[in-house]
Scaffold this active site. Structure first.
Site, PDB file in Angstrom:
ATOM      1  N   GLN A  47      10.696  -1.908  -4.090  1.00 56.23           N
ATOM      2  CA  GLN A  47      10.204  -1.758  -5.460  1.00 56.23           C
ATOM      3  C   GLN A  47      10.927  -0.613  -6.173  1.00 56.23           C
ATOM      4  OE1 GLN A  47       6.099  -0.996  -4.474  1.00 56.23           O
ATOM      5  NE2 GLN A  47       6.728   0.490  -2.938  1.00 56.23           N
ATOM      6  N   GLU A  51       2.225   2.193   5.852  1.00 53.72           N
ATOM      7  CA  GLU A  51       2.810   2.069   4.500  1.00 53.72           C
ATOM      8  C   GLU A  51       4.153   1.339   4.661  1.00 53.72           C
ATOM      9  OE1 GLU A  51       2.343   2.997   1.006  1.00 53.72           O
ATOM     10  OE2 GLU A  51       4.261   1.959   1.006  1.00 53.72           O
ATOM     11  N   ASP A  60       4.807  -3.389   7.831  1.00 55.17           N
ATOM     12  CA  ASP A  60       4.001  -4.324   7.048  1.00 55.17           C
ATOM     13  C   ASP A  60       2.553  -4.272   7.580  1.00 55.17           C
ATOM     14  OD1 ASP A  60       4.169  -7.114   5.411  1.00 55.17           O
ATOM     15  OD2 ASP A  60       2.812  -7.263   7.124  1.00 55.17           O
ATOM     16  N   ASP A  62      -5.305   0.599   0.336  1.00 55.80           N
ATOM     17  CA  ASP A  62      -4.964   1.209  -0.958  1.00 55.80           C
ATOM     18  C   ASP A  62      -3.654   0.595  -1.417  1.00 55.80           C
ATOM     19  OD1 ASP A  62      -4.554   2.735  -3.160  1.00 55.80           O
ATOM     20  OD2 ASP A  62      -4.021   4.551  -2.065  1.00 55.80           O
ATOM     21  N   SER A  71      -0.986  -1.675  -4.126  1.00 51.47           N
ATOM     22  CA  SER A  71      -0.630  -1.907  -5.522  1.00 51.47           C
ATOM     23  C   SER A  71      -1.191  -3.278  -5.913  1.00 51.47           C
ATOM     24  CB  SER A  71       0.893  -1.821  -5.694  1.00 51.47           C
ATOM     25  OG  SER A  71       1.528  -2.575  -4.693  1.00 51.47           O
TER      26      SER A  71
HETATM   27  N1  SPD Z   1      -3.170  -1.391 -11.252  1.00 49.53           N
HETATM   28  C1  SPD Z   1      -2.771  -0.417 -10.277  1.00 49.53           C
HETATM   29  C2  SPD Z   1      -3.680  -0.295  -9.109  1.00 49.53           C
HETATM   30  C3  SPD Z   1      -3.156   0.726  -8.146  1.00 49.53           C
HETATM   31  C4  SPD Z   1      -4.024   0.957  -6.993  1.00 49.53           C
HETATM   32  N2  SPD Z   1      -3.424   1.778  -5.968  1.00 49.53           N
HETATM   33  C5  SPD Z   1      -3.108   3.065  -6.380  1.00 49.53           C
HETATM   34  C6  SPD Z   1      -2.651   3.939  -5.293  1.00 49.53           C
HETATM   35  C7  SPD Z   1      -3.253   5.284  -5.405  1.00 49.53           C
HETATM   36  N3  SPD Z   1      -3.418   5.912  -4.157  1.00 49.53           N
END
Ligand code: SPD
Length: 286
Positions: free
Chosen positions: A37, A112, A143, A161, A163
């Site tokens: 990314q 991660e 992964d 946590d 994205s």
């Molecule tokens: N729309 C974005 C959502 C992001 C969620 N994860 C954020 C990581 C923070 N530790």
């Protein structure tokens, strides 16, 4: 409309089509295209440093505490004695920082996929990346779905946590990943995942809740106020087999509670109270 214009960053995505949050920036501190990314860090005028992945805001120093505290302390306090904890994603370290506040924890694994996110967070988002300094933390660059596949009945709490489901986080919103997480949990374990916005992404949240409702005895959605996420809020989907995660089993001791800015036992319970449209969406409007 461009992402950067006249000193403002705008967060543009098909997930919130026709709507964009804009934040005034003072300096573009960092930009890098990793294997997974694009990673950007901005110094903003009023929100501190801001971490952005593929054009989507992940955290600002202004309000990151709200999301990290709730995503962490809800499952951790729903469990009576979490000793082994796994974080999937979370490369900025904010969730690790919050887990580290719990003395009962003996082992914290973080999986991660993108090592560059960790490196960049340590450099520019140090108030979150401090979570990596805890000696109980082991970092795995892998992964998430592959990592948990061979850890059966191992964790008390798993926190995802991630994205958004466009990009490297996509598989983390699908049923096979939840099945693997269920296997990786102990019988009385608790899971909390990044649950998106029930107002902006009803379809995504409904699909998550349907997946969780089929696999777990308890599955509930908690809402978190975060001004710099789309619509000013986000959710977490919290699941378990043996107890209702809407009820905290532990109250944080005063020496931990005094350092938190969002989570407490009252908001733990209140965050699960759903507006009528969301009850209907999750077929819980009886
Ligand atoms: N729309 C974005 C959502 C992001 C969620 N994860 C954020 C990581 C923070 N530790």
């Amino acid at each position: 409309m461009n992402e950067l214009s006249d000193g403002w960053f705008s967060e543009i995505s098909p997930m919130w089509d026709g709507v964009a949050l804009s934040i005034e920036i003072e300096e573009h501190l960092f930009s890098w295209k990793s294997e997974f990314q694009r990673i950007d860090v901005y110094k903003t005028r009023t929100c501190g440093n801001m971490l952005v992945l593929d054009g989507i805001i992940q955290a600002t120093e202004l309000d990151e505490y709200a999301y990290q505290e709730m995503l962490t302390h809800i499952p951790m306090c729903a469990h009576p004695n979490p000793e082994r904890v796994l974080v999937v994603g979370g490369g900025d370290g904010g969730v690790l920082r919050e887990i580290g506040r719990h003395d009962c924890v003996k082992r914290i694994d973080i999986c991660e996929i993108d090592a560059k996110v960790i490196e960049v967070s340590k450099r520019f988002m140090s108030s979150m990346a401090v979570g990596f300094d805890d000696s109980r933390v082991s970092v795995h660059i892998a992964d998430g779905a592959e990592f948990i596949a061979d850890r059966i009945g191992f964790y008390d709490v798993i926190i995802v946590d991630s994205s958004d489901p466009i990009g490297p986080g996509e598989a983390l919103f699908q049923s096979p990943f939840y099945e693997k997480m269920k296997s990786a949990l102990k019988a009385d374990g608790v899971i909390a995942t990044q649950g998106e916005s029930f107002m902006l992404h009803g379809d995504v949240v409904k699909s998550l809740m349907d997946i969780c409702g089929k696999l777990f005895k308890h599955a509930a959605y908690a809402c978190i106020l975060v001004p710099t996420y789309p619509g000013g809020h986000i959710g977490t989907c919290v699941c378990g087999m043996s107890r209702d995660p809407r009820e905290p089993t532990r109250k944080l001791p005063p020496e931990i509670q005094k350092n938190l800015r969002y989570y407490n036992s009252e908001i733990h319970k209140a965050a699960f109270v759903l507006p009528q449209f969301a009850k209907r969406l999750f077929n819980r409007d009886k």
